[in-house]
Design a protein around this motif. Structure first.
Motif, mmCIF file in Angstrom:
data_model
loop_
_atom_site.group_PDB
_atom_site.id
_atom_site.type_symbol
_atom_site.label_atom_id
_atom_site.label_comp_id
_atom_site.label_asym_id
_atom_site.label_seq_id
_atom_site.Cartn_x
_atom_site.Cartn_y
_atom_site.Cartn_z
ATOM 1 N N UNK A 41 0.817 -1.219 0.000
ATOM 2 C CA UNK A 41 0.000 0.000 0.000
ATOM 3 C C UNK A 41 0.850 1.269 0.000
ATOM 4 N N UNK A 42 2.106 1.158 -0.411
ATOM 5 C CA UNK A 42 2.954 2.349 -0.491
ATOM 6 C C UNK A 42 3.579 2.490 -1.883
ATOM 7 N N UNK A 43 3.101 1.711 -2.834
ATOM 8 C CA UNK A 43 3.605 1.861 -4.202
ATOM 9 C C UNK A 43 4.940 1.194 -4.450
ATOM 10 N N UNK A 44 5.342 0.301 -3.590
ATOM 11 C CA UNK A 44 6.672 -0.292 -3.760
ATOM 12 C C UNK A 44 6.666 -1.757 -4.150
ATOM 13 N N UNK A 58 0.579 0.985 -10.787
ATOM 14 C CA UNK A 58 0.297 0.449 -9.465
ATOM 15 C C UNK A 58 -1.079 0.954 -9.046
ATOM 16 N N UNK A 60 -2.630 0.792 -6.389
ATOM 17 C CA UNK A 60 -2.734 1.401 -5.055
ATOM 18 C C UNK A 60 -2.177 2.813 -5.079
ATOM 19 N N UNK A 61 -1.638 3.207 -6.241
ATOM 20 C CA UNK A 61 -1.001 4.524 -6.334
ATOM 21 C C UNK A 61 -1.663 5.360 -7.421
#
Lengths: 162, 262
Positions: A41-44, A58, A60-61
């Motif tokens: 949930x942080x784009x990684x 992504x 979530x991004x």
């Protein structure tokens, strides 16, 4: 609330979302397409990778409202309607390109994006293209092998059995 | 994320009108802003999306300049044949920002306007002596970047594009922070009509900066051996990824590598 509509896996869909609703929330919670995963949930980590207008992003991004009018493809759109796996999915199965499977939807979507851009990637190019997709089980080796095999199959080459 | 309204702008004038609302904020690719919002580090009343503005999406290579619209994604810069031919270092820089999915969304205007102290693009702007086009007019990169996350723009103003003069030669060398792919230290070196420029990102607590001692030395003799010893560690960033001394050391190492690669 904003009304949005888009094509997801070829089907026209619409819904009401808040400004802050993420594309991945719209796909999973509004449309019930839970194949797209939320890992970090942080784009990684890349578990949420889908295609928007033909390119990997992504989910979530990206805001759901930003995808209004777009064509979205998720992991659910990869296999044929009768359940026959796509070449990339079949290669992941054949080459044991997954263990727990959590990262797999994102891996498959990133692999599909790579092969759309480059039909004949080198092993180094495959590894570089997966830098935004994290897998904590496989050590990546069999994922890379699966993608190289899928690329060869899609080019119409026979793949040597191991 | 705190709640906000979302609006897609169809033109620059649309965007500027919408940004007049109190606490409205622009969003471009969102690859930095969305994680920031998730951490509740920002609470805009409205996000005005610039990524679909057609007049900010072009790339032109003409008259010794490469002009890139603010809403152009990193991937589009990396793939553009004209950019690759005119300033290969710039295409290469764009090709190594984040990862492919991030490059498909993130934009040059967003990166430049955010001025993250470890972002790649600010070093290219400063290292090539670019002009930043904005709703507040055109500005030299030297005046535009004003410290960590600070630029010459005020609230409600946006970056609409960047023009880069085509150098004789240039190279960008990035020592990546392996988890984020941001520059632990990145150095952009160019030699052209404006002389030698050396711009450093990732290192300083004041954000992107020109290493003038190296520029002076390289102007005399453009060779890796001319690069001076590491700059002082005072004012360099120190965090779990590297001490100020380590970053200062890397500035000299990456400058040498960039000169060699030119």
């Amino acid at each position: 609330m904003t009304k949005i509509s888009m094509k997801v896996n070829g089907e026209a869909v619409s819904g009401e979302v808040e400004g802050r609703t993420l594309l991945v929330q719209f796909l999973r919670d509004h449309l019930g397409l839970t194949g797209t995963h939320v890992g970090c949930d942080t784009g990684q980590c890349g578990a949420c990778v889908v295609h928007v207008d033909g390119e990997s992003v992504k989910a979530c991004n990206m805001l759901a409202a930003a995808a209004d009018g777009a064509e979205v493809m998720t992991i659910e759109g990869m296999a044929a309607p009768d359940g026959t796996l796509s070449v990339i999915q079949a290669a992941f199965q054949e080459h044991h390109g997954l263990q727990c499977g959590f990262c797999t939807p994102g891996m498959v979507m990133s692999a599909a994006d790579l092969l759309n851009r480059n039909a004949n990637p080198s092993e180094a190019e495959v590894r570089a293209y997966l830098e935004g997709n994290i897998c904590r089980c496989t050590g990546y080796h069999n994922i890379v092998k699966a993608i190289l095999a899928a690329a060869a199959t899609l080019r119409g080459e026979a793949v040597a059995a191991e | 994320m705190y709640a906000f309204d979302y609006q897609k702008a169809g033109s620059v004038s649309d965007a500027l009108a919408a940004l007049k609302a109190e606490d409205a904020q622009p969003i471009s690719g969102g690859q930095t802003l969305i994680p920031t919002l998730k951490a509740r580090l920002a609470a805009p009343s409205a996000l005005i999306d610039l990524s679909g503005i057609a007049e900010m999406k072009g790339i032109e290579v003409a008259g010794g300049m490469v002009k890139i619209g603010g809403a152009v994604t990193h991937q589009s810069v990396a793939d553009h044949a004209g950019v690759k031919a005119a300033i290969p270092a710039l295409a290469q820089l764009a090709a190594h920002i984040g990862d492919p999915a991030v490059r498909h969304k993130g934009t040059i205007g967003g990166s430049v306007a955010n001025n993250d102290p470890s972002a790649c693009y600010p070093s290219a702007c400063l290292g090539l002596g670019a002009t930043i086009h904005s709703s507040a007019g055109d500005m030299a990169a030297d005046e535009f970047f004003q410290g960590m996350f600070a630029t010459a723009l005020d609230a409600g103003q946006i970056v609409t594009g960047v023009s880069f003069p085509i150098p004789e030669k240039a190279a960008y060398m990035k020592f990546v922070q392996p988890a984020s792919r941001f520059a632990l230290v990145g150095v952009f070196v160019s030699k052209g009509a404006g002389g030698v420029r050396v711009a450093v990102t990732g290192a300083s607590e004041s954000g992107v900066f020109r290493w003038t001692a190296a520029e002076d030395a390289l102007a005399g003799n453009f060779s890796p051996d001319s690069v001076p010893p590491a700059p002082a560690a005072d004012g360099m960033i120190g965090d779990i990824h590297g001490s100020p001394e380590y970053r200062a050391h890397l500035v000299a190492v990456m400058t040498k590598r960039a000169v060699k690669a030119c």
